[in-house]
Design a protein around this motif. Structure first.
Motif, PDB file in Angstrom:
ATOM      1  N   GLU A  16       0.835  -1.198   0.000  1.00  0.00           N
ATOM      2  CA  GLU A  16       0.000   0.000   0.000  1.00  0.00           C
ATOM      3  C   GLU A  16       0.872   1.250   0.000  1.00  0.00           C
ATOM      4  O   GLU A  16       1.991   1.241   0.498  1.00  0.00           O
ATOM      5  N   GLU A  17       0.303   2.336  -0.548  1.00  0.00           N
ATOM      6  CA  GLU A  17       1.034   3.596  -0.536  1.00  0.00           C
ATOM      7  C   GLU A  17       1.224   4.064   0.904  1.00  0.00           C
ATOM      8  O   GLU A  17       0.490   3.667   1.805  1.00  0.00           O
ATOM      9  N   ASP A  18       2.205   4.900   1.100  1.00  0.00           N
ATOM     10  CA  ASP A  18       2.517   5.440   2.418  1.00  0.00           C
ATOM     11  C   ASP A  18       1.301   6.182   2.982  1.00  0.00           C
ATOM     12  O   ASP A  18       0.605   6.898   2.255  1.00  0.00           O
ATOM     13  N   LYS A  21       1.249   9.954   2.419  1.00  0.00           N
ATOM     14  CA  LYS A  21       0.924  10.323   1.033  1.00  0.00           C
ATOM     15  C   LYS A  21      -0.575  10.201   0.786  1.00  0.00           C
ATOM     16  O   LYS A  21      -1.176  11.039   0.116  1.00  0.00           O
ATOM     17  N   ARG A  22      -1.177   9.137   1.327  1.00  0.00           N
ATOM     18  CA  ARG A  22      -2.615   8.944   1.147  1.00  0.00           C
ATOM     19  C   ARG A  22      -3.392  10.071   1.814  1.00  0.00           C
ATOM     20  O   ARG A  22      -4.330  10.621   1.241  1.00  0.00           O
ATOM     21  N   ARG A  25      -3.067  13.182  -0.261  1.00  0.00           N
ATOM     22  CA  ARG A  25      -3.857  13.068  -1.489  1.00  0.00           C
ATOM     23  C   ARG A  25      -5.335  13.294  -1.203  1.00  0.00           C
ATOM     24  O   ARG A  25      -6.031  14.008  -1.931  1.00  0.00           O
ATOM     25  N   LYS A  34      -7.875   2.940  -1.616  1.00  0.00           N
ATOM     26  CA  LYS A  34      -6.501   2.472  -1.423  1.00  0.00           C
ATOM     27  C   LYS A  34      -5.763   2.452  -2.754  1.00  0.00           C
ATOM     28  O   LYS A  34      -6.336   2.150  -3.799  1.00  0.00           O
ATOM     29  N   ARG A  35      -4.481   2.760  -2.687  1.00  0.00           N
ATOM     30  CA  ARG A  35      -3.604   2.664  -3.853  1.00  0.00           C
ATOM     31  C   ARG A  35      -2.403   1.829  -3.459  1.00  0.00           C
ATOM     32  O   ARG A  35      -1.984   1.829  -2.305  1.00  0.00           O
ATOM     33  N   TYR A  36      -1.856   1.155  -4.436  1.00  0.00           N
ATOM     34  CA  TYR A  36      -0.708   0.289  -4.194  1.00  0.00           C
ATOM     35  C   TYR A  36       0.466   0.782  -5.025  1.00  0.00           C
ATOM     36  O   TYR A  36       0.308   1.181  -6.175  1.00  0.00           O
ATOM     37  N   THR A  37       1.656   0.751  -4.443  1.00  0.00           N
ATOM     38  CA  THR A  37       2.842   1.263  -5.126  1.00  0.00           C
ATOM     39  C   THR A  37       3.605   0.178  -5.863  1.00  0.00           C
ATOM     40  O   THR A  37       4.284   0.455  -6.840  1.00  0.00           O
TER      41      THR A  37
END
Length: 93
Positions: A16-18, A21-22, A25, A34-37
């Motif tokens: 998952e993104e930090d 950062k989430r 955003r 959720k976003r994944y890096t």
């Protein structure tokens, strides 16, 4: 799914993104999802994993011009000699 068209998938691991950062955003008006890096996928067959990497690497994620992912490309590689234990060691630290 897209990757299972190439063969049986045995394991998937996504990062998952930090959280900071989430939060930034979302505060700026971005989506709350959720976003994944990065991520790893393990196929049952080494041959199928190589085929998936060759077929999808540097291809568009979608061909629909209205999609927010239209300008995004897959970055998929077959990692020779990579073992799942290498990934779990990285996560432990």
């Amino acid at each position: 799914t897209l990757l299972s068209d190439f063969g049986t998938i045995t394991r998937v691991y996504l990062v998952e993104e930090d959280k900071t950062k989430r939060k930034k955003r979302r505060k700026a008006g971005g989506s709350g999802g959720k976003r994944y890096t990065e991520g790893w996928v393990e196929f049952e067959s080494k041959k199928r994993a190589k085929e998936a990497g060759e077929a999808l690497n540097m291809s568009r994620i979608t061909n629909h011009k209205g999609s927010p992912h239209y300008d995004d490309f897959w970055n998929i590689k077959f990692l020779k000699g990579f073992k799942w234990s290498h990934l779990t060691e990285k996560v432990a630290y």
